[in-house]
Motif scaffolding. Sequence first.
Motif, PDB file in Angstrom:
ATOM      1  N   MET A   4      37.513  43.592  28.488  1.00  0.00           N
ATOM      2  CA  MET A   4      38.658  42.408  28.820  1.00  0.00           C
ATOM      3  C   MET A   4      39.782  42.271  28.239  1.00  0.00           C
ATOM      4  N   ALA A   5      38.716  42.363  26.560  1.00  0.00           N
ATOM      5  CA  ALA A   5      39.784  42.088  25.857  1.00  0.00           C
ATOM      6  C   ALA A   5      41.117  43.061  25.807  1.00  0.00           C
ATOM      7  N   SER A   6      40.318  44.663  25.931  1.00  0.00           N
ATOM      8  CA  SER A   6      41.117  45.625  25.459  1.00  0.00           C
ATOM      9  C   SER A   6      42.302  45.193  26.492  1.00  0.00           C
ATOM     10  N   PHE A 246      33.566  47.073  49.008  1.00  0.00           N
ATOM     11  CA  PHE A 246      33.154  49.333  48.646  1.00  0.00           C
ATOM     12  C   PHE A 246      32.629  49.510  47.846  1.00  0.00           C
ATOM     13  N   ILE A 247      32.259  49.013  46.685  1.00  0.00           N
ATOM     14  CA  ILE A 247      31.562  49.866  45.002  1.00  0.00           C
ATOM     15  C   ILE A 247      30.442  50.636  45.628  1.00  0.00           C
ATOM     16  N   LEU A 300      44.168  39.291  37.166  1.00  0.00           N
ATOM     17  CA  LEU A 300      44.306  40.971  36.533  1.00  0.00           C
ATOM     18  C   LEU A 300      43.397  41.412  35.247  1.00  0.00           C
ATOM     19  N   THR A 301      43.342  40.443  34.136  1.00  0.00           N
ATOM     20  CA  THR A 301      42.354  40.403  33.531  1.00  0.00           C
ATOM     21  C   THR A 301      40.849  40.005  33.590  1.00  0.00           C
ATOM     22  N   PHE A 302      41.081  39.380  34.889  1.00  0.00           N
ATOM     23  CA  PHE A 302      39.812  39.341  34.471  1.00  0.00           C
ATOM     24  C   PHE A 302      38.855  39.783  36.351  1.00  0.00           C
ATOM     25  N   TRP A 309      31.399  44.766  34.240  1.00  0.00           N
ATOM     26  CA  TRP A 309      30.459  44.108  34.689  1.00  0.00           C
ATOM     27  C   TRP A 309      30.298  44.918  35.858  1.00  0.00           C
ATOM     28  N   LEU A 310      30.784  45.208  36.562  1.00  0.00           N
ATOM     29  CA  LEU A 310      29.595  45.702  38.177  1.00  0.00           C
ATOM     30  C   LEU A 310      29.458  47.339  38.151  1.00  0.00           C
ATOM     31  N   GLY A 311      30.085  47.798  36.698  1.00  0.00           N
ATOM     32  CA  GLY A 311      29.650  48.960  36.065  1.00  0.00           C
ATOM     33  C   GLY A 311      30.698  50.114  36.756  1.00  0.00           C
TER      34      GLY A 311
END
Length: 312
Positions: A4-6, A246-247, A300-302, A309-311
Amino acid sequence: MGAMASLFEEMIMLYGIAVIGYIARKARVLPDGSDYVLTQLVLYVTLPALILYSMDFPYEARYLHDFSWLLLLSITAIIIACLFGYLLRKNAKLPDEQKGVYEGLIVFGNQGFIGYAIVYLLLGDIGILYTAVFNFLYIVLIWTYGIYVVGKSNASFTWKWLVFNPGVMATVIGFILFLLPYQWPQSIHNLFETVGLPTVPLSMLIIGILLANLNKKEVWNYFCSPYLWSSVFMRLIGIPICLVPFIVLLDNKILLLVAVLVAATPSAPTIALYARKYGGDPYFASVGSAISTVLSMFTLTFLYGLLKWLGV
């Protein structure tokens, strides 16, 4: 958090270009009408070149599988957006000239400018290819249903313009060549690359110029409207989050990343242009687009962090 930071650092760089456009317009370095000139340049020259460049690679069967999923994701996002837009507009207590704009702000994102810019930052050339496929139906929709929603009885469009829209034409030509055992000569490939890569900075300059053109009084008058904020929420969070399930179906999780981030782009400035031309409220459209553009850096970052986080 590192991912997220990147991305947030990359977004600061990207939106920094918009700040440059804002300052240049406020300082009159860029004159009146510069947003129109740059928009024409991007739509008719640099973006088609970028799409043709990104689609110029050898055919592999797995890409057709990916394209099928992207189109399914695109159709799903469009249906969800149109459904939310219609229901919220129907129940909104707004003047007639604002109702269509309200729906347009919910349904149509800035996928042609910010969408390409964000995905290119993350994925490079393959990201442009995937975004072009995901955006194909959206381009058709915004030049048909988009005009109808904002203008209603005053609106009209020509099938000629829809068919010969530069984004549609570039995607179709690129896809046909992708299916054929043929690639552009290296000199043409390099030409498309050179002309196409400025699309990203030019797109963000346009965003900055559009923000600079807004009058402070106009911004404040609409800032307190709950309808503006509901359109911003649906555009930036509500619609893209509906794609996350859809993941469990996708093998290539990158497709979901592209779909969610492109679907989460801020409201399209095109809605303000339609409103001005077809009798809607262009100021409501401009303020909605501006606020969603500023907030999209965070949303968008969130969403990117959530997908990581979901992979994905």
